[in-house]
Write a protein that holds these residues in place. Structure first.
Motif, PDB file in Angstrom:
ATOM      1  N   PHE A  49      55.787 -41.925 -75.478  1.00  0.00           N
ATOM      2  CA  PHE A  49      55.588 -43.159 -74.718  1.00  0.00           C
ATOM      3  C   PHE A  49      55.869 -42.989 -73.219  1.00  0.00           C
ATOM      4  O   PHE A  49      55.811 -43.962 -72.472  1.00  0.00           O
ATOM      5  CB  PHE A  49      56.470 -44.276 -75.295  1.00  0.00           C
ATOM      6  CG  PHE A  49      55.905 -44.882 -76.543  1.00  0.00           C
ATOM      7  CD1 PHE A  49      55.056 -45.984 -76.483  1.00  0.00           C
ATOM      8  CD2 PHE A  49      56.187 -44.330 -77.784  1.00  0.00           C
ATOM      9  CE1 PHE A  49      54.517 -46.531 -77.638  1.00  0.00           C
ATOM     10  CE2 PHE A  49      55.656 -44.872 -78.948  1.00  0.00           C
ATOM     11  CZ  PHE A  49      54.812 -45.975 -78.877  1.00  0.00           C
ATOM     12  N   THR A  50      56.170 -41.771 -72.797  1.00  0.00           N
ATOM     13  CA  THR A  50      56.433 -41.548 -71.371  1.00  0.00           C
ATOM     14  C   THR A  50      55.534 -40.478 -70.755  1.00  0.00           C
ATOM     15  O   THR A  50      55.252 -40.533 -69.554  1.00  0.00           O
ATOM     16  CB  THR A  50      57.903 -41.136 -71.143  1.00  0.00           C
ATOM     17  OG1 THR A  50      58.216 -40.004 -71.971  1.00  0.00           O
ATOM     18  CG2 THR A  50      58.844 -42.278 -71.471  1.00  0.00           C
ATOM     19  N   GLU A  55      48.846 -40.916 -75.302  1.00  0.00           N
ATOM     20  CA  GLU A  55      48.408 -42.049 -76.128  1.00  0.00           C
ATOM     21  C   GLU A  55      47.620 -41.593 -77.354  1.00  0.00           C
ATOM     22  O   GLU A  55      47.716 -42.185 -78.436  1.00  0.00           O
ATOM     23  CB  GLU A  55      47.539 -43.009 -75.303  1.00  0.00           C
ATOM     24  CG  GLU A  55      48.238 -43.628 -74.104  1.00  0.00           C
ATOM     25  CD  GLU A  55      48.165 -42.746 -72.874  1.00  0.00           C
ATOM     26  OE1 GLU A  55      47.592 -41.639 -72.981  1.00  0.00           O
ATOM     27  OE2 GLU A  55      48.678 -43.153 -71.816  1.00  0.00           O
ATOM     28  N   GLN A  56      46.848 -40.522 -77.176  1.00  0.00           N
ATOM     29  CA  GLN A  56      46.021 -40.041 -78.291  1.00  0.00           C
ATOM     30  C   GLN A  56      46.872 -39.651 -79.490  1.00  0.00           C
ATOM     31  O   GLN A  56      46.490 -39.886 -80.643  1.00  0.00           O
ATOM     32  CB  GLN A  56      45.192 -38.839 -77.835  1.00  0.00           C
ATOM     33  CG  GLN A  56      46.023 -37.692 -77.274  1.00  0.00           C
ATOM     34  CD  GLN A  56      45.182 -36.487 -76.909  1.00  0.00           C
ATOM     35  OE1 GLN A  56      44.302 -36.081 -77.659  1.00  0.00           O
ATOM     36  NE2 GLN A  56      45.450 -35.905 -75.748  1.00  0.00           N
ATOM     37  N   TYR A  57      48.035 -39.079 -79.226  1.00  0.00           N
ATOM     38  CA  TYR A  57      48.909 -38.665 -80.324  1.00  0.00           C
ATOM     39  C   TYR A  57      49.585 -39.866 -80.974  1.00  0.00           C
ATOM     40  O   TYR A  57      49.801 -39.874 -82.185  1.00  0.00           O
ATOM     41  CB  TYR A  57      49.953 -37.665 -79.814  1.00  0.00           C
ATOM     42  CG  TYR A  57      49.336 -36.447 -79.175  1.00  0.00           C
ATOM     43  CD1 TYR A  57      48.654 -35.509 -79.954  1.00  0.00           C
ATOM     44  CD2 TYR A  57      49.403 -36.245 -77.801  1.00  0.00           C
ATOM     45  CE1 TYR A  57      48.068 -34.395 -79.373  1.00  0.00           C
ATOM     46  CE2 TYR A  57      48.821 -35.133 -77.211  1.00  0.00           C
ATOM     47  CZ  TYR A  57      48.150 -34.218 -77.997  1.00  0.00           C
ATOM     48  OH  TYR A  57      47.563 -33.120 -77.422  1.00  0.00           O
ATOM     49  N   ARG A  58      49.912 -40.860 -80.183  1.00  0.00           N
ATOM     50  CA  ARG A  58      50.513 -42.069 -80.759  1.00  0.00           C
ATOM     51  C   ARG A  58      49.558 -42.721 -81.755  1.00  0.00           C
ATOM     52  O   ARG A  58      49.974 -43.274 -82.771  1.00  0.00           O
ATOM     53  CB  ARG A  58      50.855 -43.074 -79.650  1.00  0.00           C
ATOM     54  CG  ARG A  58      51.898 -42.602 -78.667  1.00  0.00           C
ATOM     55  CD  ARG A  58      52.581 -43.778 -77.994  1.00  0.00           C
ATOM     56  NE  ARG A  58      51.659 -44.659 -77.294  1.00  0.00           N
ATOM     57  CZ  ARG A  58      51.392 -44.574 -75.991  1.00  0.00           C
ATOM     58  NH1 ARG A  58      51.952 -43.614 -75.265  1.00  0.00           N
ATOM     59  NH2 ARG A  58      50.578 -45.428 -75.427  1.00  0.00           N
ATOM     60  N   VAL A  81      52.390 -28.369 -75.807  1.00  0.00           N
ATOM     61  CA  VAL A  81      51.110 -27.842 -75.307  1.00  0.00           C
ATOM     62  C   VAL A  81      50.436 -28.881 -74.417  1.00  0.00           C
ATOM     63  O   VAL A  81      49.886 -28.563 -73.358  1.00  0.00           O
ATOM     64  CB  VAL A  81      50.185 -27.456 -76.480  1.00  0.00           C
ATOM     65  CG1 VAL A  81      48.785 -27.111 -75.966  1.00  0.00           C
ATOM     66  CG2 VAL A  81      50.766 -26.278 -77.248  1.00  0.00           C
ATOM     67  N   HIS A  82      50.489 -30.135 -74.851  1.00  0.00           N
ATOM     68  CA  HIS A  82      49.893 -31.214 -74.058  1.00  0.00           C
ATOM     69  C   HIS A  82      50.585 -31.336 -72.698  1.00  0.00           C
ATOM     70  O   HIS A  82      49.921 -31.482 -71.662  1.00  0.00           O
ATOM     71  CB  HIS A  82      50.002 -32.540 -74.806  1.00  0.00           C
ATOM     72  CG  HIS A  82      49.615 -33.725 -73.972  1.00  0.00           C
ATOM     73  ND1 HIS A  82      48.301 -34.061 -73.727  1.00  0.00           N
ATOM     74  CD2 HIS A  82      50.380 -34.631 -73.293  1.00  0.00           C
ATOM     75  CE1 HIS A  82      48.264 -35.124 -72.937  1.00  0.00           C
ATOM     76  NE2 HIS A  82      49.504 -35.492 -72.669  1.00  0.00           N
TER      77      HIS A  82
END
Length: 225
Positions: A49-50, A55-58, A81-82
């Protein structure tokens, strides 16, 4: 060569990004999960969330999997990695070899040699030639210390920054230098009462000197008003 001051926290370097996604980092995330699953899961959630672009992983990941040790390790490593990739996208400032040479105080040929010898890390080839040097590339100096190009540039800017002085101080200092050049004599003693229109092109000092005098008188009047 320039003296390098201590550096503030800079953007992650190429080497640091490789560390973040390497096997040692993966082993460490596994150890974190094994040591304290709850704390690690909480850390991953906060990062989701920071961190920019997470967002894609959430949306894709399952909350229940944060309680699964194997899945949590997988999530954590994907997130690292992201983060590494995101830092690359943020780093778009590059410099030419001549610019880097100026920052360090060496020749452009020296920079080219350092790149060939691997003393500048993070520079890639574009075809048969070296591409521009990214600001997060690291220079390994002769004393073994590593500094990013961004740090070297910042130090160069500090060393070459013009001191801020008010106009009156600047003009008084400039006039004093000219007086010293002419054995301590004033403008009037050297050139008489000539005006700027009466001075020839050869009277360079005179024209500059007179210009300083006029500007100084004007600046003093403005300050007193």
């Amino acid at each position: 060569m320039m003296e390098v001051r201590g550096e503030m926290i800079m953007r992650p370097t190429v080497i640091e990004r490789e560390i973040l996604t390497g096997s040692a980092a993966h082993d460490y995330t596994k150890k974190m999960v094994e040591t304290d699953l709850i704390v690690t899961a909480t850390l991953v959630k906060h990062l989701l969330f920071t961190v920019k672009g997470a967002e894609q992983y959430r949306n894709e990941w399952n909350e229940d999997n944060l309680s699964n040790r194997e899945k949590l390790v997988e999530y954590f490593n994907q997130l690292l990695v992201h983060i590494s990739t995101e830092s690359i996208l943020e780093s778009i400032v590059t410099y030419s070899t001549s610019e880097v040479a100026k920052f360090i105080g060496v020749s452009q040929q020296t920079i080219n040699a350092w790149i060939r010898d691997g003393k500048i890390k993070g520079v890639e080839k574009d075809g048969n030639k070296w591409s521009k040097i990214p600001e997060e590339a690291e220079v390994i100096l002769s004393n073994g210390k590593r500094f990013t190009i961004a740090t070297l540039k910042a130090n160069w800017e500090v060393e070459n920054e013009e001191p801020e002085v008010d106009e009156i101080t600047y003009l008084e200092h400039s006039i004093k230098e000219l007086e010293e050049k002419y054995d301590g004599k004033t403008f009037e003693e050297v050139f008489g009462d000539k005006t700027i229109l009466e001075l020839t092109e050869e009277d360079t000092d005179a024209s500059v000197w007179l210009s300083y005098k006029v500007r100084l008188e004007s600046a003093k009047k403005a300050r007193n008003n």
